[in-house]
Every structure is written in structure tokens, then in C-alpha cells.
Scaffold this motif. Structure first.
Motif, PDB file in Angstrom:
ATOM      1  N   PRO A  56      13.245 -10.526   2.275  1.00 40.97           N
ATOM      2  CA  PRO A  56      13.524 -10.489   3.714  1.00 40.97           C
ATOM      3  C   PRO A  56      13.637  -9.078   4.289  1.00 40.97           C
ATOM      4  O   PRO A  56      13.478  -8.883   5.489  1.00 40.97           O
ATOM      5  CB  PRO A  56      14.872 -11.225   3.836  1.00 40.97           C
ATOM      6  N   ARG A  57      13.882  -8.091   3.437  1.00 44.24           N
ATOM      7  CA  ARG A  57      13.985  -6.708   3.894  1.00 44.24           C
ATOM      8  C   ARG A  57      12.618  -6.047   4.053  1.00 44.24           C
ATOM      9  O   ARG A  57      12.537  -4.890   4.471  1.00 44.24           O
ATOM     10  CB  ARG A  57      14.813  -5.890   2.913  1.00 44.24           C
ATOM     11  N   MET A  58      11.552  -6.763   3.667  1.00 44.13           N
ATOM     12  CA  MET A  58      10.195  -6.220   3.732  1.00 44.13           C
ATOM     13  C   MET A  58       9.316  -7.140   4.584  1.00 44.13           C
ATOM     14  O   MET A  58       8.286  -7.628   4.128  1.00 44.13           O
ATOM     15  CB  MET A  58       9.629  -6.108   2.315  1.00 44.13           C
ATOM     16  N   PRO A  59       9.677  -7.380   5.843  1.00 42.14           N
ATOM     17  CA  PRO A  59       9.002  -8.399   6.642  1.00 42.14           C
ATOM     18  C   PRO A  59       7.534  -8.111   6.971  1.00 42.14           C
ATOM     19  O   PRO A  59       6.758  -9.035   7.129  1.00 42.14           O
ATOM     20  CB  PRO A  59       9.836  -8.472   7.923  1.00 42.14           C
ATOM     21  N   ARG A  81       1.745  -2.498   2.433  1.00 46.85           N
ATOM     22  CA  ARG A  81       1.875  -2.484   3.894  1.00 46.85           C
ATOM     23  C   ARG A  81       0.941  -1.406   4.434  1.00 46.85           C
ATOM     24  O   ARG A  81       0.995  -0.261   3.999  1.00 46.85           O
ATOM     25  CB  ARG A  81       3.309  -2.171   4.302  1.00 46.85           C
ATOM     26  N   ASN A  82       0.087  -1.797   5.350  1.00 44.72           N
ATOM     27  CA  ASN A  82      -0.857  -0.861   5.967  1.00 44.72           C
ATOM     28  C   ASN A  82      -1.671  -0.085   4.924  1.00 44.72           C
ATOM     29  O   ASN A  82      -1.887   1.112   5.049  1.00 44.72           O
ATOM     30  CB  ASN A  82      -0.135   0.116   6.898  1.00 44.72           C
ATOM     31  N   GLY A  83      -2.072  -0.770   3.864  1.00 46.02           N
ATOM     32  CA  GLY A  83      -2.892  -0.150   2.832  1.00 46.02           C
ATOM     33  C   GLY A  83      -2.138   0.718   1.845  1.00 46.02           C
ATOM     34  O   GLY A  83      -2.740   1.337   0.972  1.00 46.02           O
ATOM     35  N   ARG A  84      -0.818   0.791   1.958  1.00 47.46           N
ATOM     36  CA  ARG A  84      -0.002   1.594   1.039  1.00 47.46           C
ATOM     37  C   ARG A  84       0.846   0.699   0.162  1.00 47.46           C
ATOM     38  O   ARG A  84       1.466  -0.254   0.637  1.00 47.46           O
ATOM     39  CB  ARG A  84       0.917   2.529   1.805  1.00 47.46           C
TER      40      ARG A  84
END
Length: 102
Positions: A56-59, A81-84
Motif C-alpha cells: 500500500p505504500r507503493m501505490p 515505477r516510470n521505468g525505474r
């Protein structure tokens, strides 16, 4: 002639994949056994409880999966996230987040 070369490369690649995969699978199986043994002995949190706390901390991230280091008793949860790629290291005994790295 070209077909023979291509076929040889495909066969060699398949043979290499078959010999490399079992070693990784054995290591992964040993990590899972160690994590389960520690959890059953009351010395650690289950992966599910750790995931329920961290996910839940990485939505805005896609969860890629966990790794477990039995000697350090640390779970590494991997996200993208966003390719990273983002690594979140969590203490397997307490469930505390130790660090988050990109």
C-alpha cells in the motif's frame, strides 16, 4: 547452410537455459525453506504480512516480486515505477522497512 547455423544456435541456447535454470531454482527453493522455517519458529514475519504492509505504500508502482536473504533475514521487494526499479528492503523478523533504493 544458414538454417543449420540458426538451428544450432537455437539448440545451444535451449541447452544452456535448461542447465542454468535448475541451479537458480534450487537456490530459490532453499531461500523459501529458510524463510518458512524461521516464520514457523516464531522468529519472523510471513511474506504475506510484509507484502500487506509495504504494497500500500507503493501505490504508483508495479510489484515485481520478492527475494529473501536467509543469512541477513531480509526480504527485498522489487517494484517498477516510470521505468525505474525500486528495491525495498524489509527486516524479516520485525517487518520494519530498512531502506528503499532506486
Amino acid at each position: 547452410m544458414l538454417k543449420k547455423i540458426v538451428l544450432s544456435v537455437v539448440v545451444a541456447s535451449a541447452a544452456l537455459a535448461v542447465t542454468v535454470y535448475p541451479a537458480h531454482a534450487v537456490q530459490r527453493n532453499n531461500e523459501q525453506k529458510a524463510a518458512r522455517a524461521q516464520m514457523m519458529a516464531g522468529k519472523g514475519k510471513s511474506l504475506r504480512s510484509i507484502e500487506n504492509m509495504v504494497l500500500p505504500r507503493m501505490p504508483d508502482s508495479q510489484y515485481l516480486g520478492p527475494e529473501y536473504d536467509p543469512s541477513a533475514k531480509v526480504y527485498r521487494l522489487k517494484f517498477i515505477r516510470n521505468g525505474r526499479v525500486i528495491f525495498v528492503d524489509v527486516d524479516g523478523r520485525t517487518g520494519a522497512i530498512l531502506r528503499q533504493r532506486r
